[in-house]
Motif scaffolding. Structure first.
Motif, PDB file in Angstrom:
ATOM      1  N   LYS A   1       0.925  -1.145   0.044  1.00 34.56           N
ATOM      2  CA  LYS A   1       0.155   0.034   0.037  1.00 34.56           C
ATOM      3  C   LYS A   1       0.858   1.236   0.018  1.00 34.56           C
ATOM      4  O   LYS A   1       0.777   2.226  -0.777  1.00 34.56           O
ATOM      5  CB  LYS A   1      -0.977   0.007   1.064  1.00 34.56           C
TER       6      LYS A   1
ATOM      7  N   MET B   1      -7.634   5.127  -3.412  1.00 36.78           N
ATOM      8  CA  MET B   1      -7.859   4.804  -2.009  1.00 36.78           C
ATOM      9  C   MET B   1      -8.750   5.993  -1.187  1.00 36.78           C
ATOM     10  O   MET B   1      -8.732   7.182  -1.964  1.00 36.78           O
ATOM     11  CB  MET B   1      -6.322   4.731  -1.007  1.00 36.78           C
TER      12      MET B   1
ATOM     13  N   ASN C   1      -7.970   6.435   4.732  1.00 37.87           N
ATOM     14  CA  ASN C   1      -6.989   5.261   4.553  1.00 37.87           C
ATOM     15  C   ASN C   1      -5.605   5.693   4.127  1.00 37.87           C
ATOM     16  O   ASN C   1      -4.637   5.191   4.780  1.00 37.87           O
ATOM     17  CB  ASN C   1      -7.632   4.433   3.415  1.00 37.87           C
TER      18      ASN C   1
ATOM     19  N   TYR D   1      -3.696   7.001   7.300  1.00 36.33           N
ATOM     20  CA  TYR D   1      -3.399   5.923   8.045  1.00 36.33           C
ATOM     21  C   TYR D   1      -1.912   5.665   7.963  1.00 36.33           C
ATOM     22  O   TYR D   1      -0.937   5.151   8.874  1.00 36.33           O
ATOM     23  CB  TYR D   1      -4.121   4.606   7.875  1.00 36.33           C
TER      24      TYR D   1
END
Length: 221
Positions: free
Chosen positions: A25, A56, A60, A63
């Motif tokens: 990610k 995304m 998110n 994060y």
């Protein structure tokens, strides 16, 4: 870990529970951010644009990285790390001409394969490196000093022509990164880019001939 090192890392990478999915990610975010920053610059880019490009949601993305500056730092740091790898590979025990030629080849490949990274880094430097200055005077300078010393030993022992090692390194950067940083100009003049096989081969042949002939040990009169 030094505080200045931590600023280059994502939140997840600062924990011991970082997973493969988290690492993937983060790479997705950095790839998306590279495109956005290269298009809009640091000031013009937004978290929303990066999140959309990465596929995304904004929460998110946050994060993984707390703020836009952290993402920008991470993109630049990844670029610099990739660029330092070819210079690190310059082998003091190898044949000088072969080592310099291999370095030129690797640098030109990077301009061909990842021009966005080169242009973003150039933009940061042109602006006075407001965010990356500590890295330039730290990690980059240390490595360049080390490799310049290697080149100077080759010169001193007669294995290369009398040249200034720092300016040789600068010239390799200038000639290879030109094809990425000035891609629009290259396209206008040649009708293509360095990614085109014919242009790449011609550029590589020209640079190798120019540098190798210029730094080869000088023969007697």
């Amino acid at each position: 870990m030094h505080e200045t090192d931590q600023q280059y890392l994502s939140r997840a990478s600062l924990t011991k529970k970082r997973t493969r999915i988290q690492a993937e990610k983060e790479e997705t975010i950095l790839d998306a951010a590279l495109e956005v920053f290269s298009t809009f610059g640091f000031r013009g880019a937004t978290i929303d644009q990066i999140a959309t490009r990465a596929g995304m949601t904004k929460p998110n993305l946050l994060y993984y990285f707390r703020r836009k500056r952290d993402i920008y730092l991470a993109v630049l740091r990844r670029t610099l790390d990739n660029w330092l790898t070819p210079l690190e590979a310059l082998d003091s025990e190898g044949d000088p001409l072969s080592e310099i030629q291999a370095y030129i080849n690797r640098k030109l490949e990077m301009s061909r394969d990842n021009p966005l990274a080169s242009r973003l880094f150039a933009l940061e430097i042109l602006q006075g490196a407001p965010i990356l200055s500590d890295v330039l005077t730290g990690q980059l300078k240390l490595l360049v000093d080390q490799k310049a010393a290697v080149i100077q030993r080759w010169v001193t022992t007669g294995r290369l022509a009398p040249i200034d090692p720092y300016h040789l390194i600068f010239m390799v950067w200038a000639t290879t990164q030109h094809y990425a940083d000035f891609e629009t100009q290259i396209r206008a003049l040649l009708g293509g880019t360095i990614a085109d096989e014919g242009h790449y081969d011609a550029a590589l042949s020209t640079l190798n001939t120019l540098f190798v002939n210029g730094i080869a040990p000088q023969s007697g009169p």
